[in-house]
Design an enzyme around this catalytic site. Structure first.
Site, PDB file in Angstrom:
ATOM      1  N   ILE A  72      42.873  41.197  51.032  1.00 40.97           N
ATOM      2  CA  ILE A  72      44.095  40.712  50.384  1.00 40.97           C
ATOM      3  C   ILE A  72      44.604  41.800  49.445  1.00 40.97           C
ATOM      4  O   ILE A  72      43.815  42.374  48.663  1.00 40.97           O
ATOM      5  CB  ILE A  72      43.811  39.425  49.563  1.00 40.97           C
ATOM      6  CG1 ILE A  72      43.083  38.378  50.418  1.00 40.97           C
ATOM      7  CG2 ILE A  72      45.104  38.850  48.981  1.00 40.97           C
ATOM      8  CD1 ILE A  72      43.814  37.895  51.640  1.00 40.97           C
ATOM      9  N   ASP A 116      40.071  34.145  32.126  1.00 39.54           N
ATOM     10  CA  ASP A 116      39.742  35.501  32.602  1.00 39.54           C
ATOM     11  C   ASP A 116      39.069  36.233  31.451  1.00 39.54           C
ATOM     12  O   ASP A 116      39.104  35.764  30.300  1.00 39.54           O
ATOM     13  CB  ASP A 116      41.039  36.238  33.024  1.00 39.54           C
ATOM     14  CG  ASP A 116      40.794  37.349  34.051  1.00 39.54           C
ATOM     15  OD1 ASP A 116      40.053  38.291  33.720  1.00 39.54           O
ATOM     16  OD2 ASP A 116      41.331  37.286  35.160  1.00 39.54           O
ATOM     17  N   TYR A 144      27.607  42.461  47.371  1.00 34.75           N
ATOM     18  CA  TYR A 144      28.815  41.619  47.436  1.00 34.75           C
ATOM     19  C   TYR A 144      28.658  40.574  48.546  1.00 34.75           C
ATOM     20  O   TYR A 144      28.936  39.390  48.339  1.00 34.75           O
ATOM     21  CB  TYR A 144      30.033  42.516  47.691  1.00 34.75           C
ATOM     22  CG  TYR A 144      31.353  41.783  47.666  1.00 34.75           C
ATOM     23  CD1 TYR A 144      31.996  41.469  46.465  1.00 34.75           C
ATOM     24  CD2 TYR A 144      31.978  41.389  48.847  1.00 34.75           C
ATOM     25  CE1 TYR A 144      33.210  40.793  46.444  1.00 34.75           C
ATOM     26  CE2 TYR A 144      33.189  40.722  48.831  1.00 34.75           C
ATOM     27  CZ  TYR A 144      33.807  40.432  47.628  1.00 34.75           C
ATOM     28  OH  TYR A 144      35.008  39.751  47.614  1.00 34.75           O
ATOM     29  N   THR A 188      45.488  43.007  46.483  1.00 34.52           N
ATOM     30  CA  THR A 188      45.415  42.687  45.045  1.00 34.52           C
ATOM     31  C   THR A 188      44.927  43.934  44.305  1.00 34.52           C
ATOM     32  O   THR A 188      44.439  44.885  44.938  1.00 34.52           O
ATOM     33  CB  THR A 188      44.390  41.564  44.781  1.00 34.52           C
ATOM     34  OG1 THR A 188      43.086  42.085  45.089  1.00 34.52           O
ATOM     35  CG2 THR A 188      44.661  40.317  45.590  1.00 34.52           C
ATOM     36  N   ASN A 198      37.235  31.391  40.817  1.00 29.48           N
ATOM     37  CA  ASN A 198      37.753  32.509  41.596  1.00 29.48           C
ATOM     38  C   ASN A 198      37.369  33.882  41.052  1.00 29.48           C
ATOM     39  O   ASN A 198      37.425  34.871  41.778  1.00 29.48           O
ATOM     40  CB  ASN A 198      39.282  32.345  41.637  1.00 29.48           C
ATOM     41  CG  ASN A 198      39.995  33.567  42.098  1.00 29.48           C
ATOM     42  OD1 ASN A 198      40.028  33.858  43.292  1.00 29.48           O
ATOM     43  ND2 ASN A 198      40.569  34.312  41.149  1.00 29.48           N
TER      44      ASN A 198
HETATM   45  P1  NAP Z   1      41.428  40.894  40.894  1.00 23.81           P
HETATM   46  O1  NAP Z   1      42.869  41.146  41.114  1.00 23.81           O
HETATM   47  O2  NAP Z   1      40.564  41.979  40.381  1.00 23.81           O
HETATM   48  O3  NAP Z   1      41.271  39.583  39.978  1.00 23.81           O
HETATM   49  C1  NAP Z   1      40.001  39.125  39.537  1.00 23.81           C
HETATM   50  C2  NAP Z   1      40.059  38.848  38.049  1.00 23.81           C
HETATM   51  O4  NAP Z   1      38.772  38.345  37.643  1.00 23.81           O
HETATM   52  C3  NAP Z   1      40.337  40.125  37.226  1.00 23.81           C
HETATM   53  O5  NAP Z   1      41.237  39.870  36.197  1.00 23.81           O
HETATM   54  C4  NAP Z   1      38.932  40.438  36.713  1.00 23.81           C
HETATM   55  O6  NAP Z   1      38.930  41.247  35.553  1.00 23.81           O
HETATM   56  C5  NAP Z   1      38.414  39.038  36.452  1.00 23.81           C
HETATM   57  N1  NAP Z   1      36.981  39.052  36.166  1.00 23.81           N
HETATM   58  C6  NAP Z   1      36.062  40.020  36.478  1.00 23.81           C
HETATM   59  N2  NAP Z   1      34.871  39.710  35.961  1.00 23.81           N
HETATM   60  C7  NAP Z   1      35.012  38.525  35.319  1.00 23.81           C
HETATM   61  C8  NAP Z   1      34.136  37.696  34.582  1.00 23.81           C
HETATM   62  N3  NAP Z   1      32.845  38.036  34.381  1.00 23.81           N
HETATM   63  N4  NAP Z   1      34.612  36.555  34.055  1.00 23.81           N
HETATM   64  C9  NAP Z   1      35.904  36.199  34.214  1.00 23.81           C
HETATM   65  N5  NAP Z   1      36.796  36.955  34.888  1.00 23.81           N
HETATM   66  C10 NAP Z   1      36.345  38.098  35.443  1.00 23.81           C
HETATM   67  O7  NAP Z   1      40.734  40.442  42.289  1.00 23.81           O
HETATM   68  P2  NAP Z   1      41.227  39.480  43.464  1.00 23.81           P
HETATM   69  O8  NAP Z   1      41.343  40.320  44.662  1.00 23.81           O
HETATM   70  O9  NAP Z   1      42.310  38.590  43.023  1.00 23.81           O
HETATM   71  O10 NAP Z   1      39.861  38.641  43.649  1.00 23.81           O
HETATM   72  C11 NAP Z   1      39.727  37.283  43.279  1.00 23.81           C
HETATM   73  C12 NAP Z   1      38.548  36.720  44.051  1.00 23.81           C
HETATM   74  O11 NAP Z   1      38.804  36.824  45.449  1.00 23.81           O
HETATM   75  C13 NAP Z   1      37.218  37.423  43.807  1.00 23.81           C
HETATM   76  O12 NAP Z   1      36.191  36.466  43.746  1.00 23.81           O
HETATM   77  C14 NAP Z   1      37.062  38.292  45.045  1.00 23.81           C
HETATM   78  O13 NAP Z   1      35.715  38.575  45.326  1.00 23.81           O
HETATM   79  C15 NAP Z   1      37.690  37.405  46.088  1.00 23.81           C
HETATM   80  N6  NAP Z   1      38.120  38.112  47.292  1.00 23.81           N
HETATM   81  C16 NAP Z   1      39.074  39.091  47.222  1.00 23.81           C
HETATM   82  C17 NAP Z   1      39.452  39.732  48.386  1.00 23.81           C
HETATM   83  C18 NAP Z   1      40.488  40.839  48.394  1.00 23.81           C
HETATM   84  O14 NAP Z   1      40.614  41.522  49.432  1.00 23.81           O
HETATM   85  N7  NAP Z   1      41.239  41.050  47.340  1.00 23.81           N
HETATM   86  C19 NAP Z   1      38.867  39.386  49.618  1.00 23.81           C
HETATM   87  C20 NAP Z   1      37.907  38.385  49.634  1.00 23.81           C
HETATM   88  C21 NAP Z   1      37.545  37.750  48.467  1.00 23.81           C
HETATM   89  P3  NAP Z   1      38.695  42.859  35.745  1.00 23.81           P
HETATM   90  O15 NAP Z   1      40.002  43.395  36.241  1.00 23.81           O
HETATM   91  O16 NAP Z   1      38.315  43.296  34.371  1.00 23.81           O
HETATM   92  O17 NAP Z   1      37.578  43.023  36.744  1.00 23.81           O
END
Ligand code: NAP
Length: 253
Positions: free
Chosen positions: A190, A38, A157, A192, A91
């Site tokens: 989700i 990360d 996105y 998060t 991810n």
């Molecule tokens: P999250 O809780 O924000 O976790 C994502 C992690 O990735 C965070 O720690 C983030 O850091 C880190 N990150 C951001 N930019 C990065 C980079 N350049 N290199 C490495 N790490 C980086 O989000 P999540 O909801 O778990 O999302 C995970 C994945 O699921 C994403 O690809 C998202 O698009 C996808 N997704 C999520 C949802 C939803 O509803 N939550 C729905 C569909 C798809 P920062 O906090 O600094 O940004």
């Protein structure tokens, strides 16, 4: 009883938070040594601590997935630490700002595409050669329901996640004959930190999202992690090129 990924080495990006943290925990629970990656240090160290306190093995390697040199170093660090790479869950992602197509800015567009789409490509670019050398492996990329349908005011996105789906299918075809499977999970909304942050200014939005779901609730990050784990495991040995919705039935409507 042997775990689903016993003896394997797994790499999870975006593992300092949300879905990635749950995925890293699930891989470790099922017997893999896990590389937690990360840009966020504190959250990632917490993921490693959680894995270790449950009796698993993990290290943290910081990497920004949008930077080729950092992704190459991450994959090299994985092989240096554990000798191989069997399962990769690419991810890491961001939601970026919400704009219409006309309002969107070049900065927002470039940042979203660089992390969500170029980041997945860079991960596979450096992971696949390791898997080729060892005779196989499996990759799961996190796309989204927004990789399968349009969503207003989310053009960059949506484009990035449609790109992840297309890239996943292409990589699956390119490496099917050499024992590398490539799939995508497509989460619905989700609960998060990403979703919480994205809806902070509109608290009623989370309720609206839950109400729009056929099952009436948001998903949990653990529910995406279990799907990614299964897709990466040998239990899914005939599954490749799939963009699997894990969304409570949202896009079945
Ligand atoms: P999250 O809780 O924000 O976790 C994502 C992690 O990735 C965070 O720690 C983030 O850091 C880190 N990150 C951001 N930019 C990065 C980079 N350049 N290199 C490495 N790490 C980086 O989000 P999540 O909801 O778990 O999302 C995970 C994945 O699921 C994403 O690809 C998202 O698009 C996808 N997704 C999520 C949802 C939803 O509803 N939550 C729905 C569909 C798809 P920062 O906090 O600094 O940004």
């Amino acid at each position: 009883m042997a775990g689903l990924v016993s003896g394997k080495v797994a790499l999870v990006t975006g593992a300092g938070s949300g879905i990635g943290r749950c995925s890293a925990l699930a891989f470790a629970r099922e017997g893999a040594k896990v590389v937690v990656s990360d840009v966020v240090v504190e959250g990632s160290e917490e993921t490693v601590r959680l894995i270790k306190s449950a009796g698993g093995e993990a290290i943290f390697v910081k990497a920004d997935v949008s930077k080729a040199a950092e992704v190459e170093a991450l994959v090299n660090a994985t092989v240096s630490a554990y000798g191989r790479l069997d399962c990769a869950h690419n991810n890491a992602g961001i939601s970026g700002r919400s704009y219409s197509v006309v309002e969107d800015t070049e900065e927002n567009w470039d940042r979203i595409l660089a992390i969500n789409l170029k980041g997945v490509w860079l991960c596979m670019k450096y992971q696949v050669p390791v898997m080729l050398k060892q005779g196989g492996g499996s990759i799961v990329n996190t796309a989204s329901d927004a990789g399968l349908i349009g969503v207003k005011r989310t053009g960059a996105y949506v484009a990035s996640k449609h790109g992840v789906v297309g890239l996943t299918k292409t990589a699956a075809l390119e490496y099917a004959k050499v024992g590398i499977r490539v799939n995508a999970v497509c989460p619905g909304p989700i609960d998060t930190p990403m979703l919480q942050k994205g809806t902070k200014r509109y608290p009623q939005m989370l309720e609206k999202m839950a109400a729009a779901q056929p099952n009436g609730r948001l998903g949990k990050p653990e529910e995406i992690a279990e799907a990614a784990l299964w897709l990466c495991s040998d239990a899914a040995s005939f599954v490749t090129g799939l963009a699997m919705p894990v969304d409570g039935g949202y896009i079945a409507q």
